[in-house]
Scaffold this motif. Structure first.
Motif, PDB file in Angstrom:
ATOM      1  N   THR A  52       0.831  -1.207   0.000  1.00  0.00           N
ATOM      2  CA  THR A  52       0.000   0.000   0.000  1.00  0.00           C
ATOM      3  C   THR A  52       0.863   1.253   0.000  1.00  0.00           C
ATOM      4  OG1 THR A  52      -1.747  -1.193   1.188  1.00  0.00           O
ATOM      5  CG2 THR A  52      -1.862   1.207   1.181  1.00  0.00           C
ATOM      6  N   LYS A  53       1.941   1.245   0.778  1.00  0.00           N
ATOM      7  CA  LYS A  53       2.874   2.378   0.770  1.00  0.00           C
ATOM      8  C   LYS A  53       3.444   2.594  -0.631  1.00  0.00           C
ATOM      9  CE  LYS A  53       4.595   2.273   5.551  1.00  0.00           C
ATOM     10  NZ  LYS A  53       5.793   2.043   6.403  1.00  0.00           N
ATOM     11  N   SER A  54       3.838   1.513  -1.261  1.00  0.00           N
ATOM     12  CA  SER A  54       4.397   1.595  -2.614  1.00  0.00           C
ATOM     13  C   SER A  54       3.373   2.152  -3.589  1.00  0.00           C
ATOM     14  CB  SER A  54       4.857   0.206  -3.057  1.00  0.00           C
ATOM     15  OG  SER A  54       5.350   0.241  -4.378  1.00  0.00           O
ATOM     16  N   TYR A  55       2.143   1.727  -3.449  1.00  0.00           N
ATOM     17  CA  TYR A  55       1.032   2.199  -4.282  1.00  0.00           C
ATOM     18  C   TYR A  55       0.834   3.706  -4.130  1.00  0.00           C
ATOM     19  CZ  TYR A  55      -4.040   2.843  -5.264  1.00  0.00           C
ATOM     20  OH  TYR A  55      -5.265   3.289  -5.693  1.00  0.00           O
ATOM     21  N   ILE A  56       0.767   4.161  -2.896  1.00  0.00           N
ATOM     22  CA  ILE A  56       0.536   5.581  -2.637  1.00  0.00           C
ATOM     23  C   ILE A  56       1.700   6.421  -3.156  1.00  0.00           C
ATOM     24  CG2 ILE A  56       0.298   7.312  -0.810  1.00  0.00           C
ATOM     25  CD1 ILE A  56      -1.202   5.166   0.815  1.00  0.00           C
ATOM     26  N   ASN A  57       2.924   5.969  -2.906  1.00  0.00           N
ATOM     27  CA  ASN A  57       4.090   6.713  -3.380  1.00  0.00           C
ATOM     28  C   ASN A  57       4.155   6.765  -4.899  1.00  0.00           C
ATOM     29  OD1 ASN A  57       5.284   7.564  -0.940  1.00  0.00           O
ATOM     30  ND2 ASN A  57       6.143   5.540  -0.594  1.00  0.00           N
ATOM     31  N   SER A  58       3.846   5.653  -5.556  1.00  0.00           N
ATOM     32  CA  SER A  58       3.849   5.622  -7.017  1.00  0.00           C
ATOM     33  C   SER A  58       2.793   6.556  -7.581  1.00  0.00           C
ATOM     34  CB  SER A  58       3.595   4.196  -7.518  1.00  0.00           C
ATOM     35  OG  SER A  58       4.640   3.335  -7.152  1.00  0.00           O
ATOM     36  N   LEU A  59       1.635   6.559  -6.942  1.00  0.00           N
ATOM     37  CA  LEU A  59       0.522   7.383  -7.406  1.00  0.00           C
ATOM     38  C   LEU A  59       0.868   8.861  -7.349  1.00  0.00           C
ATOM     39  CD1 LEU A  59      -2.422   7.232  -8.380  1.00  0.00           C
ATOM     40  CD2 LEU A  59      -3.132   7.299  -5.982  1.00  0.00           C
ATOM     41  N   PHE A  60       1.388   9.316  -6.214  1.00  0.00           N
ATOM     42  CA  PHE A  60       1.689  10.738  -6.067  1.00  0.00           C
ATOM     43  C   PHE A  60       2.978  11.129  -6.782  1.00  0.00           C
ATOM     44  CE2 PHE A  60      -1.490  10.333  -2.769  1.00  0.00           C
ATOM     45  CZ  PHE A  60      -2.175  11.539  -2.866  1.00  0.00           C
ATOM     46  N   SER A  61       3.930  10.210  -6.841  1.00  0.00           N
ATOM     47  CA  SER A  61       5.166  10.517  -7.569  1.00  0.00           C
ATOM     48  C   SER A  61       4.911  10.736  -9.051  1.00  0.00           C
ATOM     49  CB  SER A  61       6.172   9.376  -7.386  1.00  0.00           C
ATOM     50  OG  SER A  61       6.581   9.285  -6.040  1.00  0.00           O
ATOM     51  N   SER A  62       3.816  10.184  -9.547  1.00  0.00           N
ATOM     52  CA  SER A  62       3.506  10.318 -10.967  1.00  0.00           C
ATOM     53  C   SER A  62       3.043  11.728 -11.330  1.00  0.00           C
ATOM     54  CB  SER A  62       2.429   9.305 -11.369  1.00  0.00           C
ATOM     55  OG  SER A  62       1.164   9.638 -10.811  1.00  0.00           O
ATOM     56  N   VAL A  63       2.648  12.516 -10.325  1.00  0.00           N
ATOM     57  CA  VAL A  63       2.119  13.854 -10.615  1.00  0.00           C
ATOM     58  C   VAL A  63       2.846  14.977  -9.874  1.00  0.00           C
ATOM     59  CG1 VAL A  63      -0.184  13.104 -11.298  1.00  0.00           C
ATOM     60  CG2 VAL A  63       0.302  13.503  -8.882  1.00  0.00           C
ATOM     61  N   VAL A  64       3.515  14.642  -8.760  1.00  0.00           N
ATOM     62  CA  VAL A  64       4.223  15.674  -7.996  1.00  0.00           C
ATOM     63  C   VAL A  64       5.573  15.944  -8.658  1.00  0.00           C
ATOM     64  CG1 VAL A  64       5.250  16.293  -5.777  1.00  0.00           C
ATOM     65  CG2 VAL A  64       3.078  15.044  -5.843  1.00  0.00           C
ATOM     66  N   PRO A  65       5.867  17.200  -8.997  1.00  0.00           N
ATOM     67  CA  PRO A  65       7.155  17.530  -9.620  1.00  0.00           C
ATOM     68  C   PRO A  65       8.325  17.046  -8.772  1.00  0.00           C
ATOM     69  CG  PRO A  65       5.668  19.405  -9.741  1.00  0.00           C
ATOM     70  CD  PRO A  65       5.005  18.388  -8.858  1.00  0.00           C
ATOM     71  N   PRO A  66       9.405  16.579  -9.390  1.00  0.00           N
ATOM     72  CA  PRO A  66      10.524  15.977  -8.658  1.00  0.00           C
ATOM     73  C   PRO A  66      11.236  16.931  -7.705  1.00  0.00           C
ATOM     74  CG  PRO A  66      11.082  16.308 -10.978  1.00  0.00           C
ATOM     75  CD  PRO A  66       9.608  16.551 -10.856  1.00  0.00           C
ATOM     76  N   GLU A  67      11.101  18.243  -7.908  1.00  0.00           N
ATOM     77  CA  GLU A  67      11.800  19.176  -7.023  1.00  0.00           C
ATOM     78  C   GLU A  67      11.135  19.288  -5.644  1.00  0.00           C
ATOM     79  OE1 GLU A  67       9.339  21.831  -9.896  1.00  0.00           O
ATOM     80  OE2 GLU A  67      10.431  19.923  -9.933  1.00  0.00           O
ATOM     81  N   TYR A  68       9.955  18.678  -5.493  1.00  0.00           N
ATOM     82  CA  TYR A  68       9.266  18.700  -4.200  1.00  0.00           C
ATOM     83  C   TYR A  68       9.404  17.344  -3.518  1.00  0.00           C
ATOM     84  CZ  TYR A  68       6.856  22.972  -5.737  1.00  0.00           C
ATOM     85  OH  TYR A  68       6.564  24.245  -6.170  1.00  0.00           O
ATOM     86  N   ASP A  69       9.676  17.361  -2.220  1.00  0.00           N
ATOM     87  CA  ASP A  69       9.670  16.111  -1.467  1.00  0.00           C
ATOM     88  C   ASP A  69       8.562  16.097  -0.426  1.00  0.00           C
ATOM     89  OD1 ASP A  69      10.574  17.858   0.437  1.00  0.00           O
ATOM     90  OD2 ASP A  69      12.353  16.707   0.994  1.00  0.00           O
ATOM     91  N   THR A  70       7.774  17.176  -0.394  1.00  0.00           N
ATOM     92  CA  THR A  70       6.653  17.271   0.544  1.00  0.00           C
ATOM     93  C   THR A  70       5.396  17.644  -0.222  1.00  0.00           C
ATOM     94  OG1 THR A  70       8.141  18.014   2.311  1.00  0.00           O
ATOM     95  CG2 THR A  70       5.782  18.376   2.637  1.00  0.00           C
TER      96      THR A  70
END
Length: 352
Positions: free
Chosen positions: A168-186
């Motif tokens: 589930t953690k991997s799912y959530i991270n993959s989902l948001f990483s797909s749209v959150v620009p890489p320069e943001y970590d929060t």
């Protein structure tokens, strides 16, 4: 990825904190939409219950079907809006389906009566009627095959607590990483966890902090009755309203929503009447650099939001109901600064 979220009790003002945090240039604000797939009925935590806590040959696989249906609903369509597809694009279905596949050990063609029942009672009776009627004819019963579940699939799954949470953690991270620009970590996500049983939901994140927002019950009552008129909470009976208010916060008796670790309790009114101190408190807890508050008051402006306080004073005819609320919900009333008709200006500390 670090997550910041707000949780509320309906109308308690969580959007004020969402707007405030969106003013920091180090935080990616993920729209002002509520993202609820973890805690909605048929959501992720329902999956956890049916797969891990109460594994069952029927219920576990059916829970997966119901989550897939929720994913499809939240994808939206041309006639009732795009919903999550408008926020995550194609990644919503792609990541969700990959997550579902990761939970399934194997599947086979077959089903049970809930596959029909879930489509509504008319569908259930139409599918079952031929079997019920023809099975009473001896010759047909002997040679005919009745298969009301043709086309259905049953999913079989066994997951440990650790495996489920990791996936589930991997799912959530993959989902948001797909749209959150890489320069943001929060990333700031509204309502991704609820305001009760918070620990049950924060376990699906490696790093999350939740701001729980409370609001004076007198204003919540007035807003629902005269402004929102959503019909979500009782607004035509003050006694039922007070019962609902206590009911929606009953977990607070056993759960610390201001533990300073994963949760912080903030009063909506403090953001207006004690802006400086409240913002500082939020910054320190979330680890936000004050210098990154580059859009100060662009999204949350106390001089405007003050109009959303003391609303009950505008309706003298509600005097009796307000007095009842003050009596029954006294511990939830906000202590407004004495002789302060407005807020303290953050620039020159003058009273308005």
């Amino acid at each position: 990825m670090k997550f910041i979220s707000c949780a509320s009790y309906y109308g308690s003002g969580s959007s004020a904190v969402t707007d405030l945090i969106s003013e920091y240039n180090t935080v990616y604000s993920f729209t002002d939409e509520e993202i609820r797939f973890l805690h909605d009925p048929d959501g992720i935590d329902d999956l956890y219950y049916h797969i891990v806590e109460n594994s069952n040959r029927h219920n576990s696989g059916h829970a997966i079907k119901r989550y897939k249906r929720l994913v499809d609903f939240y994808s939206g369509s041309w006639w009732y809006g795009k919903k999550y597809s408008a926020l995550f694009g194609d990644s919503w279905k792609k990541c969700s389906y990959e997550y579902i596949d990761s939970l399934v050990d194997f599947s086979y063609e077959g089903g049970w009566f809930y596959d029909l029942y879930d489509r509504g009672m008319p569908y259930y009776f139409i599918k079952r009627a031929p079997q019920r009627i023809l099975s009473k004819i001896p010759v047909i019963k002997r040679f005919a095959s009745f298969h009301p579940y043709k086309g259905e699939h049953t999913y079989c799954t066994t997951q440990t607590k650790e495996d489920f949470i990791l996936k589930t953690k991997s799912y959530i991270n993959s989902l948001f990483s797909s749209v959150v620009p890489p320069e943001y970590d929060t990333v700031m996500v509204d309502q991704i966890v609820p305001s009760s049983n918070i620990d049950r939901y924060t376990r699906y994140f490696d790093d999350i902090k939740v701001v729980v927002v409370e609001r004076d019950p007198r204003d919540v009552w007035m807003c629902e009755k005269y402004v929102w008129k959503e019909g979500v909470i009782p607004s035509d009976n003050v006694e039922k309203y007070c019962k609902w208010f206590e009911y929606s916060r009953m977990k607070r008796k056993k759960e610390d929503v201001d533990n300073g670790v994963t949760t912080m309790l903030v009063h909506f009114e403090d953001l207006i009447f004690d802006y400086n101190n409240t913002v500082k408190r939020i910054e320190e807890w979330l680890g936000l650099d004050p210098s990154s508050h580059t859009k100060k008051m662009e999204y949350f402006n106390p001089s405007k939001s003050i109009n959303n306080t003391k609303i009950w004073k505008r309706y003298p005819k509600e005097k009796q109901n307000i007095e009842y609320i003050e009596k029954e919900l006294s511990k939830y009333l906000y202590s407004f600064p004495e002789n302060n008709p407005g807020y303290i200006n953050i620039v020159d500390d003058k009273m308005f």
